[in-house]
Design a protein around this motif. Structure first.
Motif, PDB file in Angstrom:
ATOM      1  N   SER A 118       0.852  -1.185   0.000  1.00 20.87           N
ATOM      2  CA  SER A 118       0.000   0.000   0.000  1.00 20.87           C
ATOM      3  C   SER A 118       0.889   1.236   0.000  1.00 20.87           C
ATOM      4  O   SER A 118       2.085   1.157   0.287  1.00 20.87           O
ATOM      5  N   LEU A 119       0.299   2.372  -0.347  1.00 22.35           N
ATOM      6  CA  LEU A 119       1.091   3.595  -0.465  1.00 22.35           C
ATOM      7  C   LEU A 119       1.786   3.929   0.852  1.00 22.35           C
ATOM      8  O   LEU A 119       2.917   4.417   0.875  1.00 22.35           O
ATOM      9  N   ASN A 120       1.103   3.634   1.982  1.00 22.51           N
ATOM     10  CA  ASN A 120       1.709   3.935   3.280  1.00 22.51           C
ATOM     11  C   ASN A 120       2.879   3.010   3.572  1.00 22.51           C
ATOM     12  O   ASN A 120       3.873   3.418   4.143  1.00 22.51           O
ATOM     13  N   GLU A 121       2.714   1.746   3.175  1.00 18.44           N
ATOM     14  CA  GLU A 121       3.740   0.782   3.553  1.00 18.44           C
ATOM     15  C   GLU A 121       5.053   1.041   2.836  1.00 18.44           C
ATOM     16  O   GLU A 121       6.123   0.732   3.363  1.00 18.44           O
ATOM     17  N   ILE A 122       4.989   1.631   1.629  1.00 18.30           N
ATOM     18  CA  ILE A 122       6.224   1.946   0.915  1.00 18.30           C
ATOM     19  C   ILE A 122       7.097   2.832   1.787  1.00 18.30           C
ATOM     20  O   ILE A 122       8.299   2.682   1.867  1.00 18.30           O
ATOM     21  N   ARG A 123       6.435   3.766   2.504  1.00 19.59           N
ATOM     22  CA  ARG A 123       7.196   4.713   3.310  1.00 19.59           C
ATOM     23  C   ARG A 123       7.453   4.193   4.720  1.00 19.59           C
ATOM     24  O   ARG A 123       8.486   4.474   5.310  1.00 19.59           O
ATOM     25  N   VAL A 124       6.506   3.416   5.283  1.00 16.09           N
ATOM     26  CA  VAL A 124       6.625   3.052   6.697  1.00 16.09           C
ATOM     27  C   VAL A 124       7.705   2.007   6.926  1.00 16.09           C
ATOM     28  O   VAL A 124       8.613   2.195   7.715  1.00 16.09           O
ATOM     29  N   SER A 125       7.636   0.875   6.213  1.00 10.14           N
ATOM     30  CA  SER A 125       8.656  -0.148   6.446  1.00 10.14           C
ATOM     31  C   SER A 125       9.653  -0.077   5.299  1.00 10.14           C
ATOM     32  O   SER A 125       9.452  -0.647   4.243  1.00 10.14           O
TER      33      SER A 125
END
Lengths: 298, 61
Positions: free
Chosen positions: B36-43
């Motif tokens: 997901s777009l968030n996961e690209i940045r979070v982990s």
């Protein structure tokens, strides 16, 4: 009368020209006209939506006194040297590896060739993710080897190198395939004779493989040089000219001036400069290669 | 005989290493397409997505 018949016989058949005419009409309209237009526009102050007026060589003086364009020329040269030679050397070495009869390399070849199949824009987007300073994998690899993380494309010192690394990665597959075709064209009897004479691997490579590969190498050098001088897509997608013009190239400047600032006259002059540079480099190539070919024959 | 086998193993190891280097960006591409777009940045440092989601492909079609 006899004289006339003899004259007619000497003359080449005119109908032949008629048969090749369709090609030349298209060729002149689509290839020659644009080139002539660019050259004539380069002597005018043509804006995209305006009248042209003749200004002499003002555009060329402007180009060579424009620090951005000089920087673009230096960058293009650095990119060319940094891309063409590593790609050719690595392509040759990997082709040697692939040519080994000990291992099966069908799948490996396919994988190595994969980057060449993708479009440059798609590849650039992938590498943007890898180069990202905050969540990219390139910094992870640096950390793994105990080096401090880099900002890659955001740092003027490393931006051009980052683009070069990506382009080498993309170019190796193509170079490998062409080198492999060249290697497989060398008759194996040469190596058998060398084996009988007790030549070692390096002697065989130096005395047989490299001379026999010179047409292949020459082809890769000329096409690689021309392709590198025309570098544009990765620069436009990845950095857009880069931090403080660190990655801008000639074609990128042409594009900016022509289609962003609409200075078509100035952009044409820059294009003409690029054409001249490429022509000179290619002519030097041909001169040097024909000399070395003569040496080979003798 | 033993030397050829050793040579073969070495060559195969070299080829596998080369392929890993060349295919790494493709792995990144596939992994990112499933995040997901968030996961690209979070982990940041994972090649394997936490949960495989095909949102990007669904929105593409």
């Amino acid at each position: 009368m006899a004289k006339l018949i003899r004259f007619m016989k000497k003359m080449p058949d005119k109908s032949g020209y008629l048969l090749i005419l369709p090609f030349f009409i298209i060729f002149i309209y689509f290839w020659i006209t644009p080139i002539v237009n660019v050259v004539t526009d380069s002597f005018t102050d043509y804006q995209l939506f305006g009248a042209k007026s003749f200004t002499g060589i003002d555009n060329y003086i402007k180009a060579f006194s424009d620090t951005t364009f000089v920087k673009a020329m230096i960058n293009t040269l650095l990119y060319t040297v940094g891309t063409v030679f590593p790609t050719m050397i690595l392509g040759f070495l990997i082709a040697q590896l692939m040519n080994s009869s000990l291992v099966r390399t069908k799948i490996t070849r396919t994988f190595m060739f994969l980057p060449h199949v993708l479009s440059m824009v798609a590849v650039s987007v992938i590498w943007l993710l890898i180069y990202d300073p905050a969540y990219g994998h390139a910094n992870l690899i640096l950390k793994f080897f105990g080096m401090s993380p880099s900002k890659w494309l955001q740092n003027p010192d490393t931006a051009l190198i980052s683009i070069i690394i990506m382009s080498v990665w993309k170019g190796i597959g193509y170079n490998m395939i062409i080198n492999l075709a060249g290697l497989q064209n060398i008759p194996s009897s040469f190596y058998e004779v060398a084996d009988l004479d007790g030549a070692n691997y390096f002697q065989k490579t130096w005395k047989i493989t490299l001379p026999m590969m010179s047409p292949t190498t020459f082809f890769l050098l000329v096409t690689g040089l021309i392709g590198s001088f025309n570098v544009f897509e990765q620069v436009n997608v990845m950095t857009g000219g880069g931090p403080a013009n660190a990655t801008t190239t000639i074609i990128h400047q042409v594009y900016l001036n022509g289609f962003t600032y609409f200075n078509m006259g100035y952009a044409s002059a820059q294009s003409v400069i690029l054409i001249v540079i490429v022509l000179i480099v290619t002519m030097i190539n041909f001169r040097v290669s024909s000399k070395s070919a003569e040496v080979d024959m003798g | 005989m033993n030397r050829t086998i050793l040579k073969k193993i070495l060559l195969y190891l070299l080829l596998i290493a080369l392929n890993l280097i060349v295919l790494f960006p493709f792995l990144v591409m596939i992994a990112t397409s499933l995040k997901s777009l968030n996961e690209i940045r979070v982990s940041p440092y994972s090649l394997v997505p936490k949960e495989i989601r095909f949102d990007n492909y669904i929105s593409f079609f």
